[in-house]
Design an enzyme around this catalytic site. Structure first.
Site, PDB file in Angstrom:
ATOM      1  N   HIS A 160       0.701  -1.265  -0.114  1.00 37.04           N
ATOM      2  CA  HIS A 160      -0.066   0.094   0.050  1.00 37.04           C
ATOM      3  C   HIS A 160       1.070   1.164   0.000  1.00 37.04           C
ATOM      4  CE1 HIS A 160      -3.301  -2.430   2.186  1.00 37.04           C
ATOM      5  NE2 HIS A 160      -3.863  -2.179   0.779  1.00 37.04           N
TER       6      HIS A 160
ATOM      7  N   CYS B 280      -2.554   0.337   9.565  1.00 34.71           N
ATOM      8  CA  CYS B 280      -3.567  -0.655   9.373  1.00 34.71           C
ATOM      9  C   CYS B 280      -4.688  -1.134  10.560  1.00 34.71           C
ATOM     10  CB  CYS B 280      -3.068  -1.925   8.682  1.00 34.71           C
ATOM     11  SG  CYS B 280      -1.301  -1.736   8.066  1.00 34.71           S
TER      12      CYS B 280
HETATM   13  C1  CIR Z   1      -3.359  -7.644   3.349  1.00 33.03           C
HETATM   14  O1  CIR Z   1      -2.786  -8.209   2.642  1.00 33.03           O
HETATM   15  O2  CIR Z   1      -4.345  -7.101   2.802  1.00 33.03           O
HETATM   16  C2  CIR Z   1      -3.197  -7.823   4.799  1.00 33.03           C
HETATM   17  N1  CIR Z   1      -2.429  -9.026   4.975  1.00 33.03           N
HETATM   18  C3  CIR Z   1      -2.605  -6.650   5.231  1.00 33.03           C
HETATM   19  C4  CIR Z   1      -3.087  -5.349   5.064  1.00 33.03           C
HETATM   20  C5  CIR Z   1      -2.504  -4.154   5.596  1.00 33.03           C
HETATM   21  N2  CIR Z   1      -3.064  -3.150   5.593  1.00 33.03           N
HETATM   22  C6  CIR Z   1      -2.526  -1.743   5.328  1.00 33.03           C
HETATM   23  O3  CIR Z   1      -1.266  -1.796   4.874  1.00 33.03           O
HETATM   24  N3  CIR Z   1      -3.259  -0.518   5.269  1.00 33.03           N
END
Ligand code: CIR
Length: 269
Positions: free
Chosen positions: A173, A260
């Site tokens: 991201h 996150c």
């Molecule tokens: C994903 O791949 O969607 C989750 N394992 C990690 C999400 C992390 N979120 C973020 O960076 N905002």
């Protein structure tokens, strides 16, 4: 534009929404397998994170784990929260699309206005960096041009400008590589800063080899940073911010970090 704020909305928050890690985290998405996350340790880190947010005086809600959605603890990806209202995202990861109804419901308890990205595009909260009225969105494997265009249309009446940028290759991201420290300053990796997207802002760079420290959050008077990146923590501290390091080893196995794990907001009126 429906109103304005006399305080920096970039880091002053009255509320945060989080979700307790559940047993299904072991099935969470990850770019690379670096081991299975340990639930008890993840929960201990999450408890520290919530306690730090609460210490700043904010009201922090901890939603229960969401069965069937291993990545739901990474609640930030499901919505964008602004003082004027919230916008529920349309995650690019198919396994995460069903996370949004419960977030919409929780946000409706706090906001009069909860909009939804309807598609056909996709967009995840982790790709959106808000610095006051300037909204930077990185296209990524999870966020496409149509998703950015729909968000731009939705936010125009509220007086926000959206800048479509590119998340660096092989980075999950946009905010994996940057965070806001205040309304004039960002913390960023060198590879992202080099693109010029932070022109006009002060930039504190992560130390070489400590790129994972870029995913931090400024929350009221604290900067929450993942533990284990001492040189970058020292740089942020030396720049005048109050740093709190939080264990993040288990979330990191699923490519998750400080931003996150919460939706941070101060609803207007
Ligand atoms: C994903 O791949 O969607 C989750 N394992 C990690 C999400 C992390 N979120 C973020 O960076 N905002």
């Amino acid at each position: 534009m429906t109103g304005s704020h006399s305080y920096p909305q970039t880091y002053s928050f009255t509320h945060a929404l989080t979700r307790r890690p559940g047993p299904e985290i072991v099935d969470g998405l990850r770019a690379m397998d670096t081991g299975t996350p340990d639930l008890d340790l993840f929960r201990a880190h999450h408890d520290d994170y919530v306690a730090a947010l609460r210490e700043t005086g904010a009201e922090v809600t901890v939603l229960p784990a969401l069965p069937g959605f291993p990545d739901a603890v990474f609640i930030e990806d499901a919505a964008l929260c602004l003082p004027e209202g919230a916008v529920v995202m349309r995650p690019g990861a198919a396994s995460r699309r069903g996370e949004t109804p419960s977030i919409a419901e929780a946000l409706r308890d706090n906001y009069d206005r909860v909009l939804e990205i309807e598609g056909p595009g996709f967009i995840e909260g982790g790709d959106i960096l808000v610095i006051e009225r300037d909204i930077l969105v990185g296209k990524s494997d999870r966020t496409d041009a149509a998703g950015v265009a729909e968000l731009t249309d939705r936010l125009r009446p509220w007086g926000y400008g959206v800048r479509e940028l590119q998340t660096p290759p092989d980075v999950l991201h946009f905010k994996t590589d940057c965070s806001v420290l205040d309304d004039k300053t960002v913390l960023a990796t060198e590879r992202l800063a080099r693109t010029g997207c932070f022109e006009g802002y002060e930039v504190v760079l992560t130390a070489p080899g400590e790129e994972a420290a870029a995913n931090s959050i400024r929350f009221n008077d604290l900067v929450l940073m993942p533990e284990g990146f001492p040189e970058t923590a020292a740089r942020v501290n030396d720049a005048g911010y109050r740093v709190r390091q939080i264990g993040n080893s288990e979330a990191a196995k699923l490519d998750g970090g400080m931003s996150c794990l919460s939706l941070r907001f101060s609803p207007m009126g």
